[in-house]
Every structure is written in C-alpha cells, then in structure tokens.
Design a protein around this motif. Structure first.
Motif, PDB file in Angstrom:
ATOM      1  N   ASP A 193       3.608   1.562  -3.335  1.00 30.35           N
ATOM      2  CA  ASP A 193       4.018   1.376  -1.856  1.00 30.35           C
ATOM      3  C   ASP A 193       2.024   2.675  -1.253  1.00 30.35           C
ATOM      4  OD1 ASP A 193       5.231  -0.594  -1.374  1.00 30.35           O
ATOM      5  OD2 ASP A 193       6.808   1.187  -1.570  1.00 30.35           O
ATOM      6  N   GLY A 194       1.994   3.336  -2.484  1.00 30.67           N
ATOM      7  CA  GLY A 194       0.539   4.133  -2.214  1.00 30.67           C
ATOM      8  C   GLY A 194       0.741   5.537  -2.062  1.00 30.67           C
ATOM      9  N   GLY A 195      -0.025   6.143  -3.036  1.00 30.96           N
ATOM     10  CA  GLY A 195       0.075   8.054  -2.741  1.00 30.96           C
ATOM     11  C   GLY A 195       0.611   7.891  -4.430  1.00 30.96           C
ATOM     12  N   GLU A 196       1.680   9.155  -4.401  1.00 32.56           N
ATOM     13  CA  GLU A 196       2.088   9.609  -5.747  1.00 32.56           C
ATOM     14  C   GLU A 196       3.229   9.206  -6.366  1.00 32.56           C
ATOM     15  OE1 GLU A 196       1.204  13.375  -7.037  1.00 32.56           O
ATOM     16  OE2 GLU A 196       3.629  14.191  -5.902  1.00 32.56           O
ATOM     17  N   PHE A 197       3.285   8.179  -6.833  1.00 36.25           N
ATOM     18  CA  PHE A 197       4.360   7.335  -7.466  1.00 36.25           C
ATOM     19  C   PHE A 197       5.303   7.648  -8.323  1.00 36.25           C
ATOM     20  CE2 PHE A 197       6.538   4.697 -10.537  1.00 36.25           C
ATOM     21  CZ  PHE A 197       7.293   3.845 -10.334  1.00 36.25           C
ATOM     22  N   ARG A 198       6.644   7.973  -8.095  1.00 36.07           N
ATOM     23  CA  ARG A 198       7.620   8.969  -8.978  1.00 36.07           C
ATOM     24  C   ARG A 198       8.311   7.352  -9.605  1.00 36.07           C
ATOM     25  NH1 ARG A 198      11.702  13.629  -8.256  1.00 36.07           N
ATOM     26  NH2 ARG A 198       9.733  13.943  -6.575  1.00 36.07           N
ATOM     27  N   LEU A 199       8.960   8.170 -10.978  1.00 30.39           N
ATOM     28  CA  LEU A 199       9.253   7.228 -11.895  1.00 30.39           C
ATOM     29  C   LEU A 199      10.827   7.916 -12.594  1.00 30.39           C
ATOM     30  CD1 LEU A 199      10.073   4.843 -13.808  1.00 30.39           C
ATOM     31  CD2 LEU A 199       8.589   5.149 -14.821  1.00 30.39           C
TER      32      LEU A 199
ATOM     33  N   LEU B 113       5.640  12.241 -12.033  1.00 31.58           N
ATOM     34  CA  LEU B 113       4.736  12.056 -10.668  1.00 31.58           C
ATOM     35  C   LEU B 113       3.622  11.541 -10.900  1.00 31.58           C
ATOM     36  CD1 LEU B 113       7.464  14.006 -10.369  1.00 31.58           C
ATOM     37  CD2 LEU B 113       6.181  13.367  -7.604  1.00 31.58           C
ATOM     38  N   PHE B 114       2.932  10.669 -10.281  1.00 32.92           N
ATOM     39  CA  PHE B 114       1.536  10.676 -10.213  1.00 32.92           C
ATOM     40  C   PHE B 114       1.042   9.589  -9.333  1.00 32.92           C
ATOM     41  CE2 PHE B 114       3.424   6.864 -13.639  1.00 32.92           C
ATOM     42  CZ  PHE B 114       3.070   6.216 -12.722  1.00 32.92           C
ATOM     43  N   GLU B 115      -0.073   9.973  -9.440  1.00 30.51           N
ATOM     44  CA  GLU B 115      -1.443   8.872  -8.472  1.00 30.51           C
ATOM     45  C   GLU B 115      -1.696   7.900  -9.479  1.00 30.51           C
ATOM     46  OE1 GLU B 115      -3.907  11.114  -6.688  1.00 30.51           O
ATOM     47  OE2 GLU B 115      -2.697  11.804  -4.784  1.00 30.51           O
ATOM     48  N   PRO B 116      -1.677   6.645  -9.713  1.00 32.45           N
ATOM     49  CA  PRO B 116      -2.235   5.597 -10.234  1.00 32.45           C
ATOM     50  C   PRO B 116      -3.951   5.559 -10.517  1.00 32.45           C
ATOM     51  CG  PRO B 116      -0.626   3.994  -9.027  1.00 32.45           C
ATOM     52  CD  PRO B 116      -0.700   5.928  -8.236  1.00 32.45           C
ATOM     53  N   VAL B 117      -4.241   5.933 -12.096  1.00 39.55           N
ATOM     54  CA  VAL B 117      -5.158   5.634 -12.481  1.00 39.55           C
ATOM     55  C   VAL B 117      -6.101   4.384 -12.291  1.00 39.55           C
ATOM     56  CG1 VAL B 117      -5.484   6.927 -14.098  1.00 39.55           C
ATOM     57  CG2 VAL B 117      -4.928   4.840 -15.029  1.00 39.55           C
ATOM     58  N   THR B 118      -5.152   2.963 -11.902  1.00 42.55           N
ATOM     59  CA  THR B 118      -6.112   1.789 -11.337  1.00 42.55           C
ATOM     60  C   THR B 118      -5.013   1.293 -11.418  1.00 42.55           C
ATOM     61  OG1 THR B 118      -7.261   0.205 -12.743  1.00 42.55           O
ATOM     62  CG2 THR B 118      -5.336   0.997 -13.653  1.00 42.55           C
ATOM     63  N   GLY B 119      -5.725  -0.010 -10.038  1.00 45.52           N
ATOM     64  CA  GLY B 119      -4.798  -0.761  -9.520  1.00 45.52           C
ATOM     65  C   GLY B 119      -4.593  -1.528  -8.108  1.00 45.52           C
ATOM     66  N   SER B 120      -4.719  -2.241  -7.945  1.00 47.91           N
ATOM     67  CA  SER B 120      -5.274  -2.921  -6.693  1.00 47.91           C
ATOM     68  C   SER B 120      -3.745  -4.068  -6.113  1.00 47.91           C
ATOM     69  CB  SER B 120      -6.467  -3.682  -6.508  1.00 47.91           C
ATOM     70  OG  SER B 120      -7.495  -3.376  -7.242  1.00 47.91           O
ATOM     71  N   ALA B 121      -3.491  -3.689  -4.093  1.00 46.69           N
ATOM     72  CA  ALA B 121      -2.771  -4.641  -3.387  1.00 46.69           C
ATOM     73  C   ALA B 121      -2.464  -5.853  -4.384  1.00 46.69           C
ATOM     74  CB  ALA B 121      -2.838  -4.379  -2.431  1.00 46.69           C
ATOM     75  N   GLY B 122      -1.568  -6.104  -5.146  1.00 46.80           N
ATOM     76  CA  GLY B 122      -1.326  -7.267  -5.373  1.00 46.80           C
ATOM     77  C   GLY B 122      -1.064  -7.210  -7.266  1.00 46.80           C
ATOM     78  N   ASP B 123      -1.522  -6.473  -7.620  1.00 49.63           N
ATOM     79  CA  ASP B 123      -1.653  -6.259  -9.775  1.00 49.63           C
ATOM     80  C   ASP B 123      -0.117  -6.252  -9.386  1.00 49.63           C
ATOM     81  OD1 ASP B 123      -4.147  -6.595  -9.795  1.00 49.63           O
ATOM     82  OD2 ASP B 123      -4.608  -3.919  -9.205  1.00 49.63           O
ATOM     83  N   THR B 124       0.586  -6.646 -10.764  1.00 49.94           N
ATOM     84  CA  THR B 124       1.251  -6.691 -11.367  1.00 49.94           C
ATOM     85  C   THR B 124       1.178  -5.495 -12.851  1.00 49.94           C
ATOM     86  OG1 THR B 124       3.164  -7.845 -10.027  1.00 49.94           O
ATOM     87  CG2 THR B 124       4.067  -6.519 -12.418  1.00 49.94           C
ATOM     88  N   LEU B 125       0.894  -4.234 -13.334  1.00 56.28           N
ATOM     89  CA  LEU B 125       0.802  -3.659 -13.734  1.00 56.28           C
ATOM     90  C   LEU B 125       1.929  -2.735 -15.072  1.00 56.28           C
ATOM     91  CD1 LEU B 125      -2.600  -2.218 -12.713  1.00 56.28           C
ATOM     92  CD2 LEU B 125      -2.566  -4.165 -13.915  1.00 56.28           C
TER      93      LEU B 125
END
Length: 344
Positions: A76-82, A134-146
């Motif tokens: 949903d934006g910003g830094e992703f946590r897994l 934790l990371f900010e994705p290096v690629t990806g646009s709204a609507g993508d599933t990567l």
C-alpha cells in the motif's frame, strides 16, 4: 513454510543451484572438483556425521483463499514489511538471505525501520528464528502482482584464504521460497538510502545467438546438462557460466581482465533476470543491477562482460544468480561461488 530435503550429488563440472521438494539438507561428503589441491571447508567433518545441516524458511503468516491458495501480500505504499522465519540446525554457523523482486535484487532492512539497507544480511544458526524483512520496492506499479523470491545462502560469511583452503566446499548453497506482492500503490521512484551496486565490469553485452548442435551436445554437458538434445531443448531451462574461457569451480587468480560468459536457453517465452554478485552485493550491468532476458525457440541468450582487475581488492566472493521474471515459472539458478584473488 517452504521445506526441502536435498542430498547434494557429486556432479563433475556442474554449476547447479540446489532445488527440490522437502527439507533442505547438506550431506557430509566429498566436495566437487577443485581448481587446486588445497583443503576444503569440511575436511575436518566426521566421516559418519551424515547430513551437515537442515534448513527451512518461509513467510511467517499468509492469507489463503477458500480453495487453499495463498493470497498475495498487499503493498500500500512506503516501506513493506514481511514477517519471516527460518530454522537452521547442524554444522552451519550462519545463513544469509538475498531478495529479488520480479527478479531484480532487492535491498532490505531487518526488523528496525532505522536499520541500514543491505542486499544480504547474515543470521546466526538457531533452531527457530523469526524476524521481518523491511524494504521499499525497487519496482512495481499500482495493479501489478509481482513475485518476491527469497534466496537463502548457507554460511555466506565464509571465504577461502588460499592457505588453509581454496574451496567453498558445500557452503554458499541456496534454497528459494517465493511469495507475491499485489501493488495497490506505485513503488517509490527514488531510493536515496539504498546501498550502491559494485562496479567491476569494463564492458558488457547481451545478444541472442542461434542454438547449434555443438552447443547442445558439447557445451551443455560440460556444465552438467547431459542428455539434452535439439528435440528436447524446449522441455527445460539450461545455462552455462564460464570465466576466462572455461569452467571455474573454486578460485581464480586475477592478474589481467577476465572475460565472463553466461548463456541460457530452453523453454521459449520464459523470462529471467540475471545478476552478478561481488561479496553478496550486486554488480552494475550498464545502468542496472541486473539484466533481463527472454528465451526463444532455437535461440541462446548470451551475456558477456569483462572484469577489470584494477577495480578489485585482494579477495572477493563472486557468483551469478538467475531468477524467473515477469511471472515466469522456473527454478532459481546460482553458480558456484568463486574466490577472485590477487597475489601479492
């Protein structure tokens, strides 16, 4: 959690990533052929010890559909946590992790948002350990599933010293696990706090060559791909990796520019991202940290580059990783780790 059982075979001349179903285990057995007569890291291991280590790792939590399929994690934006977990027992000191988002090397932090980004973090071997990427994705646009591919490397901190040993032995073996990210927002356009990629290549080129009987019948078997024919080539994915014109298993003395050649062929339409790593950091290829290729029927994708010795120190760990891209299905390939060294 992804679990694997792997009995590592002795394949002369093969540079194969280890991947199969079950728990991941490393046997206490004879190492692959060495470029020199120095000892290997497991020379002290007990002959009757059986398996050296067992590793499992995977996402700690996930949502599933009514049919039992794992759902993508929302971004949903910003830094992703897994949230993640692993278990490592046996004769291993540490395990490290490399992340790839849609095949591209993805730097990350561990647990703390104030921590520094790195492409590989190392963890002490423990029976059970939980943490967060934790990371900010290096690629990806709204609507993508990567696809986010997590690749573990056993004992990443180990490096031969050319005195007590010149071989990585069974260290630096890999196990991958994969989850998906559904992008509800665009990835950040800039990443000022990402670590820089390494620059050691003086030139690089990617081109498609025509597959020949000589390549299939002579070149592929040199790198462990026996039994492949022109008729069965489309049934799998195959690669070769040569340093200075030949296969290198353990170490390479660098005193002049070193030409590298990575080739890949097989199932038409399959896309891969290829990245070289120096001391577990990606190496710059043109203006990127990786190179994308798509396989075609009757073709061989060839990536050629040259290592500039003036850009190296005395000892470095070097390898190549190829990861499926653009939703492609296929294994992750990692070449043997090679020690690049200079003599005083």
């Amino acid at each position: 959690m992804r679990k694997r059982l792997i009995a590592v075979p002795l394949i002369c001349g093969a540079l194969l990533s280890l991947a199969a179903c079950g728990n991941y285990s490393i046997p206490d057995s004879t190492p692959p052929p060495s470029q020199s007569a120095a000892a290997n890291p497991f020379e002290e291991a007990e002959e009757d010890a059986g398996f050296l280590a067992m590793l499992t790792h995977g996402a700690a939590s996930a949502d599933f559909s009514e049919s039992g399929e794992r759902l993508p994690f929302p971004y949903d934006g910003g830094e992703f946590r897994l949230d993640y977990q692993f278990s490592l027992t046996g004769k291993m000191d540490t395990v490290g992790f490399l992340l790839f988002l849609d095949g591209r090397p993805q730097p990350y932090k561990v647990n703390d948002t104030a921590a520094e980004y790195a492409y590989c973090h190392s963890f002490p071997a423990e029976e059970d350990q939980s943490f967060s990427f934790l990371f900010e994705p290096v690629t990806g646009s709204a609507g993508d599933t990567l696809a986010l591919t997590v690749v573990s490397i056993t004992n990443p901190d180990f490096q031969p010293d050319m005195e007590s040993t010149s071989s990585y032995g069974w260290y630096h073996k890999t196990l991958e696990s994969c989850v998906e990210l559904k992008f509800n927002a665009d990835a950040p356009a800039a990443h000022s706090d990402f670590p820089p990629v390494r620059e050691i290549f003086s030139q690089s080129e990617v081109r498609e060559e025509k597959v020949t009987a000589q390549y299939v019948e002579n070149e592929l078997p040199k790198y462990g791909w026996g039994g492949v024919s022109m008729d069965t080539l489309d049934g799998g994915i195959y690669y070769t990796f040569s340093c200075d014109g030949g296969a290198t298993y353990d170490n390479l003395r660098v005193s002049a520019p070193v030409p590298l050649r990575f080739t890949m062929c097989g199932a038409a339409g399959t896309s891969y991202s290829i990245a070289f790593f120096l001391d577990h950091q990606p190496v710059k290829l043109d203006e990127s940290s990786s190179c994308s290729v798509t396989l075609s029927k009757g073709g061989v994708m060839a990536l050629e580059t040259v290592i500039d010795p003036e850009k190296l120190g005395q000892f470095h760990t070097f390898y190549c990783v190829a990861v499926p891209q653009d939703g492609a299905s296929g294994p992750v390939f990692k070449t043997n780790s090679i020690l690049l060294y200079k003599e005083n």
